[in-house]
Scaffold this motif. Structure first.
Motif, PDB file in Angstrom:
ATOM      1  N   GLN A 220       0.835  -1.208   0.000  1.00 28.77           N
ATOM      2  CA  GLN A 220       0.000   0.000   0.000  1.00 28.77           C
ATOM      3  C   GLN A 220       0.868   1.256   0.000  1.00 28.77           C
ATOM      4  OE1 GLN A 220      -2.064  -1.092   3.567  1.00 28.77           O
ATOM      5  NE2 GLN A 220      -3.859  -1.881   2.456  1.00 28.77           N
ATOM      6  N   PHE A 221       1.959   1.224   0.765  1.00 32.17           N
ATOM      7  CA  PHE A 221       2.891   2.355   0.777  1.00 32.17           C
ATOM      8  C   PHE A 221       3.497   2.558  -0.609  1.00 32.17           C
ATOM      9  CE2 PHE A 221       5.580   5.514   1.981  1.00 32.17           C
ATOM     10  CZ  PHE A 221       6.893   5.207   2.250  1.00 32.17           C
ATOM     11  N   LEU A 222       3.875   1.453  -1.272  1.00 30.73           N
ATOM     12  CA  LEU A 222       4.430   1.518  -2.631  1.00 30.73           C
ATOM     13  C   LEU A 222       3.437   2.162  -3.591  1.00 30.73           C
ATOM     14  CD1 LEU A 222       6.306   0.772  -5.008  1.00 30.73           C
ATOM     15  CD2 LEU A 222       5.399  -1.565  -4.875  1.00 30.73           C
ATOM     16  N   GLU A 223       2.164   1.752  -3.498  1.00 26.12           N
ATOM     17  CA  GLU A 223       1.154   2.312  -4.409  1.00 26.12           C
ATOM     18  C   GLU A 223       1.006   3.822  -4.216  1.00 26.12           C
ATOM     19  OE1 GLU A 223      -1.621  -1.732  -4.665  1.00 26.12           O
ATOM     20  OE2 GLU A 223      -2.142  -0.103  -3.294  1.00 26.12           O
TER      21      GLU A 223
ATOM     22  N   PHE B 108      12.034   2.103  -5.463  1.00 17.90           N
ATOM     23  CA  PHE B 108      11.366   1.594  -4.250  1.00 17.90           C
ATOM     24  C   PHE B 108      11.737   0.123  -4.105  1.00 17.90           C
ATOM     25  CE2 PHE B 108       7.786   2.320  -1.238  1.00 17.90           C
ATOM     26  CZ  PHE B 108       7.695   1.046  -0.734  1.00 17.90           C
ATOM     27  N   ILE B 109      12.395  -0.209  -2.968  1.00 15.02           N
ATOM     28  CA  ILE B 109      12.837  -1.581  -2.701  1.00 15.02           C
ATOM     29  C   ILE B 109      12.040  -2.113  -1.515  1.00 15.02           C
ATOM     30  CG2 ILE B 109      14.765  -3.053  -1.985  1.00 15.02           C
ATOM     31  CD1 ILE B 109      16.633  -1.070  -3.352  1.00 15.02           C
TER      32      ILE B 109
ATOM     33  N   ALA C 114       2.568  -3.739  -8.466  1.00 13.36           N
ATOM     34  CA  ALA C 114       2.469  -2.352  -8.013  1.00 13.36           C
ATOM     35  C   ALA C 114       3.624  -1.497  -8.489  1.00 13.36           C
ATOM     36  CB  ALA C 114       2.385  -2.316  -6.487  1.00 13.36           C
ATOM     37  N   GLY C 115       4.601  -2.108  -9.170  1.00 11.57           N
ATOM     38  CA  GLY C 115       5.699  -1.335  -9.740  1.00 11.57           C
ATOM     39  C   GLY C 115       6.922  -1.239  -8.861  1.00 11.57           C
ATOM     40  N   VAL C 116       7.186  -2.289  -8.023  1.00 15.94           N
ATOM     41  CA  VAL C 116       8.361  -2.243  -7.166  1.00 15.94           C
ATOM     42  C   VAL C 116       9.636  -2.289  -8.017  1.00 15.94           C
ATOM     43  CG1 VAL C 116       8.669  -4.740  -6.865  1.00 15.94           C
ATOM     44  CG2 VAL C 116       9.270  -3.183  -5.008  1.00 15.94           C
TER      45      VAL C 116
END
Length: 748
Positions: free
Chosen positions: A70-73, A84-85, A102-104
């Motif tokens: 959720q933080f990544l999004e 973002f790792i 989510a695009g990590v």
């Protein structure tokens, strides 16, 4: 000292402050370019991002306000492609899949030991440097803007995302007029099908295409263009265009195209459908190197000459059907080189059409995918090996299967499994492949601190050592082994593989080896559980045997002589009414009571299964009549129903009532009442001394000459069999009060 321009500002978000601070210290020690700021929640991290120019975010997954995904999004919505790792101890395929969706930027699972921080620091710097490369790419686009040659970049949907001035001028537009428009803008309606059917499939198959097309200007005029298309790793399409309307030297152009195809990284062939059996008319250099044939051996032959004994019919039929239908096709099949060796090939075939749409040639692309197919085969074989491992009954059998799987599936010819001996505190060889004895005369037993194997066992981190002789923990400096692979098996031991070749084990060996090691570890855990269960079953059987022998002695060998004695007593009374006979009768009755209580303790189980609703008031009244209570008084102050085994519950009440009468006297008042979570049996007798309350339930405890010492022990056994607790304290009248708690009432 790192240059200020090279400093990388890192945000580390982890809800464990101690871990976050420790990670920051290790990262800054690993690379002095890293400046780490820590936050203990996603919300705090977003505040730092709003105020600070952060180069990369490192985040845990499990956090209280929102998890790492959720933080990544949120970061992706507000800060675009900021690296973002996801650095988490909760690893799973599902979390990794969600993170990728989510695009990590990268995904790393927390491990043990400090080596993980070097890996994390490397991942961070790679991500930041990659992002900086992208920014540099944008600056390069500015340089392309001024190039004389027409250059454009299209996204995956075919829309222009960049057009330089020369490209726009060639078609009579301004660059801003073309950005966001589809490439179909630049071609006549009759030319567009060729691009979809011929050119774009070629780009998808080989990564690029070069040739001539007819461009359409804004004013409606056309021109012949030298057109080069190349697909980037990011899926973008780079187009380079030159106006060659006045070019007359076609042979030179064809030569350039041939040279380009010869340099292509995949095998390319061109066949002619108008000729019988569609023979090969052209094969590039990569195709010849891949198959081992010369150009003269290939020309004029159909591509089926590469097929052999293990070539399956299904992909061949698919290619034949596509060619008959003039459609493109892509298949995977086994082909054979000139020397007879088999290789897996991905074959893509597409028709080449002229301006009228007639198929004039077929272009084929062949790519060697043997390594990928072997990897897939090994993964499947590893999965299948799980069943064999889980069927093993002993540690030795698990080790034998693990060694054989490592040899046949992973190709680790020389390997052993050492298991931990808890008594000796050693790693002892339990199974080994035959090839290991070509390298070693005897398999060593490792002790703490004497080897790389022990170091890996303690760290639980897999390790591939390129040169064991350069490692200070080498066990035998004279060993012919040059490189080794160490795979920990949890607390159970370690799997080792060796080679006389330096750097013989790569990252793929480590990954596949860790999968096998995980399967072996699970099987060893299962064997331990099975062995413990068997030990318990053996102990239970021995206990039951002893119990059966005991009850046999009590019920037969003791009761039979007692019955004889009671019978003889009756005969003696017919002859003599001696006062001694009454004493003998009382002794017989006491022996009978002792035998009955002993059998109750020995035969009744420690758990209760057959339960039913039991009303306490009538049950207690019935128990009172079953006990010799003389002048005692019963008070029932409870009207509840419990779920219990009625027969066992009677034993509890009868023994507690009997205990009160025996210890408090014939005129005792016994009260049975309710508690919030149970019930009690109290009397107004002398009570139980506080010092004796820990031992009152033990077998043989009694303060009355009439008691057997088993009654309260039986009461405790009944209570515990139901999952209840029994305790003793003073009653309201100063006597003893036995409380049974943990009871669930049916009428609650």
């Amino acid at each position: 000292m790192a240059d200020i321009a090279e400093t990388m500002c890192i945000l580390h978000v982890d809800d464990e402050p101690g871990f976050a601070d420790m990670t920051a210290s290790f990262l800054e020690r690993e690379d002095d370019r890293l400046d780490v700021q820590a936050a203990t929640s996603a919300a705090a991290g977003l505040e730092i991002l709003a105020d600070t120019d952060v180069d990369c975010v490192v985040s845990d997954y499990d956090m209280p306000d929102r998890n790492g995904i959720q933080f990544l999004e949120t970061v992706r919505e507000e800060y675009g492609s900021l690296p973002f790792i996801l650095y988490t101890g909760k690893g799973s395929e599902e979390i990794a899949s969600d993170a990728i969706s989510a695009g990590v930027t990268d995904y790393l699972q927390k491990g043990s030991g400090t080596d993980q921080y070097a890996v994390l620091a490397n991942r961070i710097t790679n991500a930041v440097e990659s992002q900086r490369v992208k920014r540099e790419r944008n600056r390069q686009l500015d340089a392309i803007e001024t190039a004389q040659e027409g250059i454009s970049i299209l996204d995956a949907d075919g829309q222009f995302i960049f057009v330089n001035e020369a490209y726009a001028d060639l078609y009579g537009y301004e660059p801003e007029e073309m950005r966001g428009r589809h490439w179909e803008l630049l071609y006549r309606d009759e030319d567009i099908p060729r691009i979809y059917d011929d050119i774009l499939p070629t780009v998808e198959a080989s990564g690029y295409w070069t040739g001539t097309t007819t461009g359409l200007r804004a004013d409606g005029s056309t021109f012949t263009e030298d057109h080069v298309l190349a697909r980037t790793d990011r899926g973008e399409l780079v187009c380079t265009v030159r106006d060659i309307s006045d070019q007359r030297d076609g042979e030179q152009e064809l030569s350039r195209i041939k040279r380009a195809m010869d340099e292509a990284p995949v095998g390319i062939t061109i066949t002619g459908p108008k000729q019988e059996d569609t023979p090969i008319s052209y094969a590039n250099r990569q195709f010849l190197e891949l198959t081992g044939y010369t150009e003269s051996e290939v020309r004029g032959r159909n591509c089926r000459f590469l097929q052999g004994e293990e070539t399956e019919a299904e992909p061949v039929d698919a290619m034949r059907a596509a060619i008959d239908a003039d459609e493109p096709v892509s298949v995977e099949l086994r082909n054979y080189r000139k020397d007879g060796t088999m290789f897996w090939s991905q074959v893509s075939i597409a028709p080449v059409r002229d301006d009228d749409g007639t198929v004039v040639n077929y272009v084929g692309f062949q790519q060697d995918i043997t390594e990928r197919k072997e990897h897939e085969h090994r993964l499947k074989a590893l999965s299948e090996s799980v069943q064999d491992l889980l069927r093993a009954d002993t540690h030795e059998e698990v080790a034998e299967i693990g060694v054989e799987t490592a040899r046949t599936v992973l190709g680790l010819e020389a390997n052993t499994i050492h298991l931990y001996n808890e008594d000796e505190r050693t790693l002892e060889p339990v199974a080994a492949s035959d090839a290991i004895y070509d390298l070693l005369d005897d398999l060593p037993t490792f002790t703490p601190g004497d080897s790389i194997a022990w170091r890996v066992y303690e760290s639980s981190d897999a390790l591939a050592v390129d040169d064991v002789h350069a490692d200070p923990d080498i066990y035998n400096p004279d060993t012919p082994i040059k490189s080794e692979l160490f795979l920990p098996l949890g607390e159970h031991g370690v799997l080792l593989a060796g080679s006389e070749t330096a750097a013989a084990f790569n990252q793929r060996d480590v990954v596949l080896g860790e999968i096998l090691a995980g399967h072996v570890t699970s099987a060893l855990k299962q064997v331990e559980g099975t062995e413990q269960l068997r030990d318990h079953q053996r102990e239970l059987e021995q206990h039951n045997d002893r119990l059966e022998a005991f009850t046999s002695v009590v019920s037969h060998d003791l009761r039979n002589p007692l019955n004889v004695a009671q019978g003889r007593l009756e005969l003696a009374r017919e002859e003599d009414e001696s006062e001694h006979l009454a004493a003998v009768e009382r002794a017989h009755e006491r022996m009978d009571t002792l035998i009955t209580d002993l059998l109750t303790l020995a035969q009744d189980g420690e758990t209760v299964t057959d339960r039913e609703p039991v009303a306490l008031a009538p049950l207690v009244d019935s128990c009172w009549t079953n006990v010799e209570t003389a002048d005692a008084t019963l008070v029932i102050d409870i009207d509840r129903t419990v779920l219990a085994n009625e027969s066992r519950l009677k034993q509890l009440f009868e023994n507690l009532i009997r205990n009160a009468v025996e210890h408090a006297g014939a005129a005792v008042t016994v009260t049975v009442g309710a508690l919030d979570d149970g019930f009690y049996v109290a009397d107004d007798g002398p009570g139980v001394p506080e010092d004796d309350r820990d031992t009152v339930f033990e077998v043989g405890y009694s303060t009355s000459t009439e008691g057997t010492g088993f009654g309260l022990s039986i009461a405790r056994q009944v209570a515990e069999a139901h999952g209840w607790e029994i305790s003793v304290r003073d009653s309201a009248d100063g006597g003893a009060r036995f409380e049974i708690t943990g009871v669930s009432f049916c009428d609650a």
